[in-house]
Design an enzyme around this catalytic site. Sequence first.
Site, short mmCIF file in Angstrom:
data_model
loop_
_atom_site.label_atom_id
_atom_site.label_comp_id
_atom_site.label_asym_id
_atom_site.label_seq_id
_atom_site.Cartn_x
_atom_site.Cartn_y
_atom_site.Cartn_z
CG ASN A 196 -1.94 1.05 1.26
OD1 ASN A 196 -1.66 2.16 0.81
ND2 ASN A 196 -3.10 0.76 1.80
CG ASP A 222 -7.77 8.39 4.57
OD1 ASP A 222 -7.96 7.82 5.65
OD2 ASP A 222 -6.64 8.59 4.10
CG ASP A 281 -3.44 -6.08 9.65
OD1 ASP A 281 -3.52 -5.96 8.42
OD2 ASP A 281 -4.28 -6.72 10.31
CD GLU A 283 -3.75 -8.94 5.52
OE1 GLU A 283 -4.79 -8.88 6.20
OE2 GLU A 283 -3.19 -7.94 5.06
CG PHE A 302 -4.51 5.34 1.67
CD1 PHE A 302 -4.77 4.04 2.09
CD2 PHE A 302 -3.71 6.15 2.48
CE1 PHE A 302 -4.25 3.56 3.29
CE2 PHE A 302 -3.18 5.67 3.67
CZ PHE A 302 -3.45 4.38 4.08
N GLY A 303 -7.81 4.69 0.71
CA GLY A 303 -8.71 3.75 1.37
C GLY A 303 -10.00 4.41 1.84
CG HIS A 352 -5.40 4.75 12.11
ND1 HIS A 352 -5.71 5.92 11.46
CD2 HIS A 352 -5.22 3.82 11.14
CE1 HIS A 352 -5.76 5.70 10.16
NE2 HIS A 352 -5.46 4.44 9.94
P1 ITT Z 1 -0.78 -4.19 3.16
O1 ITT Z 1 -1.48 -5.30 3.94
O2 ITT Z 1 -0.01 -4.69 1.98
O3 ITT Z 1 0.04 -3.30 4.06
P2 ITT Z 1 -3.51 -3.22 2.79
O4 ITT Z 1 -4.04 -2.03 2.05
O5 ITT Z 1 -4.11 -4.57 2.50
O6 ITT Z 1 -1.92 -3.23 2.54
P3 ITT Z 1 -4.48 -3.32 5.55
O7 ITT Z 1 -4.92 -4.74 5.45
O8 ITT Z 1 -3.78 -2.89 6.79
O9 ITT Z 1 -3.52 -2.92 4.33
O10 ITT Z 1 -5.66 -2.31 5.33
C1 ITT Z 1 -6.99 -2.62 5.55
C2 ITT Z 1 -7.85 -1.71 4.76
O11 ITT Z 1 -7.93 -0.47 5.43
C3 ITT Z 1 -7.39 -1.43 3.33
O12 ITT Z 1 -8.55 -1.40 2.53
C4 ITT Z 1 -6.74 -0.05 3.42
O13 ITT Z 1 -6.89 0.68 2.22
C5 ITT Z 1 -7.54 0.58 4.55
N1 ITT Z 1 -6.75 1.51 5.32
C6 ITT Z 1 -5.63 1.24 6.05
N2 ITT Z 1 -5.15 2.35 6.61
C7 ITT Z 1 -5.98 3.35 6.23
C8 ITT Z 1 -6.01 4.73 6.45
O14 ITT Z 1 -5.06 5.34 7.16
N3 ITT Z 1 -6.98 5.45 5.91
C9 ITT Z 1 -7.95 4.86 5.17
N4 ITT Z 1 -7.99 3.57 4.88
C10 ITT Z 1 -7.01 2.81 5.41
#
Ligand code: ITT
Length: 219
Positions: A8, A177, A62, A33, A174-175, A200
């Site tokens: 990510n 947010d 995570d 995972e 991202f994600g 967080h």
């Molecule tokens: P890695 O496991 O390769 O690090 P990932 O995106 O799968 O990447 P996570 O399992 O930790 O990482 O993330 C869970 C979900 O939460 C995933 O859809 C992320 O995009 C989202 N996420 C994580 N941190 C975030 C943040 O700070 N803001 C918004 N969304 C977040």
Amino acid sequence: MLEFATTNPGKIHEAREYLGAETVEQFDFDYTEVQGDDLDAVAAHGVREAHRATGEPVIVDDSGLFIDAFDGFPGPYSSYVEDRLGIERVWRLTKPEDDHSGAFETVIAYCDGDSFEATPEPVDRDERRGQDLAASERGGATTDEQVQGTELPVKLFWGRVPGQIVAPRGEGGFGFDPIFEHNGTTFAEMDTEAKNAISHRGRALAKFSEWVETTGRLE
Ligand code: ITT
């Protein structure tokens, strides 16, 4: 130099902003995972696997979004839910009459192969080993890797921020947010520095960097 095992780029951007661009290098590694109800086991298992792959000091992060009205779902399943449902639908699933509160949580796990005072609980509990072994039976790590894995010390750092699930706003981050609001502003409306100051991940990174400074671990 510290390797950050993640697929990510958003996480890398925030860690570099916090710890310094010269300190953090992305290790593009998709660790296994393990299925479980909390982030700790996923992070601990992942960082051991990542360390075995790189041989360098490494962290994994995570994270999950825990929505109160859904009893904490998606939590550890956040990545799957973002991929399959998308954040817009997650927002629409929260009905107007629902409690819209929730929290983002992060666990940063560190491993460098040397011994140090590891986080004792819950990572080294026998029941964790049982869970990890169950994962290996489903095609994850082999038993040999698992035995080595449980011997690798891991340190965990936690961060949590409360907020509200709202209609998407903002172009940054991202994600999830755009649908996560804290004190009236969504994370996608903040720049990286402002998000790190309260998020967080920023809170977990603060604890990690304090520990690194106190122990001189990366020198
Ligand atoms: P890695 O496991 O390769 O690090 P990932 O995106 O799968 O990447 P996570 O399992 O930790 O990482 O993330 C869970 C979900 O939460 C995933 O859809 C992320 O995009 C989202 N996420 C994580 N941190 C975030 C943040 O700070 N803001 C918004 N969304 C977040």
